[in-house]
Design an enzyme around this catalytic site. Structure first.
Site, PDB file in Angstrom:
ATOM      1  N   GLY A   1       0.767  -1.245   0.000  1.00 22.97           N
ATOM      2  CA  GLY A   1       0.000   0.000   0.000  1.00 22.97           C
ATOM      3  C   GLY A   1       0.795   1.289   0.000  1.00 22.97           C
ATOM      4  O   GLY A   1       0.328   2.319  -0.470  1.00 22.97           O
TER       5      GLY A   1
ATOM      6  N   ARG B   1      -5.008   0.466  -7.176  1.00 23.39           N
ATOM      7  CA  ARG B   1      -3.820   1.102  -6.565  1.00 23.39           C
ATOM      8  C   ARG B   1      -3.261   2.208  -7.453  1.00 23.39           C
ATOM      9  O   ARG B   1      -2.617   3.128  -6.971  1.00 23.39           O
ATOM     10  CB  ARG B   1      -2.719   0.059  -6.341  1.00 23.39           C
TER      11      ARG B   1
ATOM     12  N   PHE C   1     -13.923   3.385   3.230  1.00 23.80           N
ATOM     13  CA  PHE C   1     -12.914   2.530   2.616  1.00 23.80           C
ATOM     14  C   PHE C   1     -12.368   3.233   1.380  1.00 23.80           C
ATOM     15  O   PHE C   1     -13.087   3.489   0.422  1.00 23.80           O
ATOM     16  CB  PHE C   1     -13.495   1.162   2.249  1.00 23.80           C
ATOM     17  N   VAL C   2     -11.083   3.567   1.422  1.00 21.26           N
ATOM     18  CA  VAL C   2     -10.504   4.376   0.349  1.00 21.26           C
ATOM     19  C   VAL C   2      -9.600   3.542  -0.560  1.00 21.26           C
ATOM     20  O   VAL C   2      -9.031   2.541  -0.144  1.00 21.26           O
ATOM     21  CB  VAL C   2      -9.712   5.580   0.919  1.00 21.26           C
TER      22      VAL C   2
ATOM     23  N   ASP D   1      -5.726   2.498  10.173  1.00 23.93           N
ATOM     24  CA  ASP D   1      -7.165   2.246  10.324  1.00 23.93           C
ATOM     25  C   ASP D   1      -7.414   1.877  11.787  1.00 23.93           C
ATOM     26  O   ASP D   1      -7.515   2.759  12.643  1.00 23.93           O
ATOM     27  CB  ASP D   1      -7.561   1.138   9.340  1.00 23.93           C
TER      28      ASP D   1
ATOM     29  N   LYS E   1      -7.412   7.371   9.631  1.00 17.78           N
ATOM     30  CA  LYS E   1      -8.860   7.195   9.521  1.00 17.78           C
ATOM     31  C   LYS E   1      -9.540   7.496  10.848  1.00 17.78           C
ATOM     32  O   LYS E   1      -9.027   7.138  11.909  1.00 17.78           O
ATOM     33  CB  LYS E   1      -9.152   5.757   9.110  1.00 17.78           C
TER      34      LYS E   1
ATOM     35  N   GLU F   1       4.002   4.768   6.231  1.00 18.67           N
ATOM     36  CA  GLU F   1       2.780   3.968   6.114  1.00 18.67           C
ATOM     37  C   GLU F   1       1.740   4.672   5.262  1.00 18.67           C
ATOM     38  O   GLU F   1       1.671   5.903   5.242  1.00 18.67           O
ATOM     39  CB  GLU F   1       2.180   3.737   7.514  1.00 18.67           C
ATOM     40  N   ASP F   2       0.925   3.883   4.602  1.00 16.08           N
ATOM     41  CA  ASP F   2      -0.140   4.469   3.791  1.00 16.08           C
ATOM     42  C   ASP F   2      -1.296   4.974   4.655  1.00 16.08           C
ATOM     43  O   ASP F   2      -1.703   6.121   4.555  1.00 16.08           O
ATOM     44  CB  ASP F   2      -0.651   3.458   2.742  1.00 16.08           C
TER      45      ASP F   2
ATOM     46  N   ASP G   1      -5.617  -0.376  -2.164  1.00 19.07           N
ATOM     47  CA  ASP G   1      -6.393  -1.265  -3.023  1.00 19.07           C
ATOM     48  C   ASP G   1      -7.726  -1.674  -2.435  1.00 19.07           C
ATOM     49  O   ASP G   1      -7.950  -1.610  -1.229  1.00 19.07           O
ATOM     50  CB  ASP G   1      -5.600  -2.559  -3.245  1.00 19.07           C
TER      51      ASP G   1
HETATM   52  P1  IMP Z   1      -5.074  -1.429  10.517  1.00 21.70           P
HETATM   53  O1  IMP Z   1      -4.220  -2.531  11.049  1.00 21.70           O
HETATM   54  O2  IMP Z   1      -6.527  -1.643  10.802  1.00 21.70           O
HETATM   55  O3  IMP Z   1      -4.624  -0.045  10.940  1.00 21.70           O
HETATM   56  O4  IMP Z   1      -5.017  -1.531   8.932  1.00 21.70           O
HETATM   57  C1  IMP Z   1      -3.913  -1.147   8.230  1.00 21.70           C
HETATM   58  C2  IMP Z   1      -3.844  -1.731   6.833  1.00 21.70           C
HETATM   59  O5  IMP Z   1      -5.145  -2.119   6.303  1.00 21.70           O
HETATM   60  C3  IMP Z   1      -3.325  -0.664   5.904  1.00 21.70           C
HETATM   61  O6  IMP Z   1      -1.915  -0.670   5.859  1.00 21.70           O
HETATM   62  C4  IMP Z   1      -3.992  -1.013   4.589  1.00 21.70           C
HETATM   63  O7  IMP Z   1      -3.209  -1.947   3.873  1.00 21.70           O
HETATM   64  C5  IMP Z   1      -5.302  -1.637   4.972  1.00 21.70           C
HETATM   65  N1  IMP Z   1      -6.396  -0.650   4.964  1.00 21.70           N
HETATM   66  C6  IMP Z   1      -6.995  -0.069   6.024  1.00 21.70           C
HETATM   67  N2  IMP Z   1      -7.958   0.788   5.637  1.00 21.70           N
HETATM   68  C7  IMP Z   1      -7.959   0.765   4.294  1.00 21.70           C
HETATM   69  C8  IMP Z   1      -8.748   1.456   3.295  1.00 21.70           C
HETATM   70  O8  IMP Z   1      -9.627   2.291   3.559  1.00 21.70           O
HETATM   71  N3  IMP Z   1      -8.454   1.171   1.992  1.00 21.70           N
HETATM   72  C9  IMP Z   1      -7.496   0.271   1.632  1.00 21.70           C
HETATM   73  N4  IMP Z   1      -6.744  -0.384   2.523  1.00 21.70           N
HETATM   74  C10 IMP Z   1      -6.980  -0.154   3.841  1.00 21.70           C
HETATM   75 MG    MG Z   2      -4.842  -4.021   1.334  1.00 21.05          MG
END
Ligand code: IMP
Ligand code: MG
Length: 192
Positions: A59, A180, A167-168, A118, A146, A114-115, A174
């Site tokens: 990502g 992407r 969800f982006v 969440d 987020k 990091e992208d 992706d």
């Molecule tokens: P977390 O562990 O819940 O913070 O999720 C982190 C990972 O989930 C990110 O590095 C992304 O790869 C993926 N992710 C979380 N939210 C989104 C979204 O809105 N769109 C696409 N990928 C997401």
């Molecule tokens: Mg992903």
């Protein structure tokens, strides 16, 4: 399918693609401007520190490619890949390293690129995992934060944008490995 084209809809830019309605959340120009500012902040803060930029595949690949060219000091790069179990839109919180760093980060100044944060569980896991390797210091740069309730503290020092809980896709992110390559950040509004 073929080419993707925007429609103007009450002043909003909308893309109809693959039977999806994708709305622009942050356009290319805004992304470019903010990424430049973040690069300038890191340049200022890390002068003479030779940081290593650690990016999480896949990502973050576009974000790191763009931000590194806005950082005007010497840096090195390393990459990790993680997978979190669960379905495609909800992170399960169980993180597994599928590709580890190539180099030691012992005594290094690490910046995690990091992208998106969440639930924050991926980032939490990463910071803990890298901290155990005795770097001099770890900071986090995340393009997107987020708006979700979290129990854990926010570890992001360099943040691009706060975004709503949607969800982006695009700019590296992706949905089921697609979208992407959109140059903007969008969200899937509904199925057509
Ligand atoms: P977390 O562990 O819940 O913070 O999720 C982190 C990972 O989930 C990110 O590095 C992304 O790869 C993926 N992710 C979380 N939210 C989104 C979204 O809105 N769109 C696409 N990928 C997401
Ligand atoms: Mg992903």
């Amino acid at each position: 399918m073929g080419l993707y084209k925007f429609k103007k809809n009450n002043g909003e830019k909308v893309l109809i693609y693959d039977n999806m309605k994708i709305k622009v959340l942050i356009d290319e120009k805004k992304l470019r401007r903010r990424v430049r500012e973040l690069g300038q902040e890191i340049t200022r803060d890390y002068k003479d520190r030779d940081p290593v930029l650690v990016s999480v595949l896949r990502g973050s690949f576009i974000f790191i490619a763009d931000i590194c060219r806005e950082i005007k000091i010497p840096v090195t790069f390393d990459f990790m890949a993680v997978s979190s179990y669960g379905n495609s839109k909800v992170s399960s919180g169980i993180v597994r390293i599928t590709k580890d760093l190539e180099f030691s980060i012992e005594n290094k100044e690490v910046i995690i690129i990091e992208d998106i944060v969440d639930s924050g569980r991926t980032l939490n896991y990463l910071v803990k995992n890298l901290q155990a390797r005795n770097p001099k210091n770890i900071e986090v740069c995340a393009l997107l934060d987020k708006d979700v309730p979290r129990k854990t503290e926010n570890k992001v020092k360099y943040k691009g944008f706060d975004i709503p809980n949607k969800f982006v896709v695009g700019y590296g992110l992706d949905f089921e490995e697609k979208y992407r390559n959109f140059p903007f950040l969008g969200y899937i509004e509904n199925k057509q």
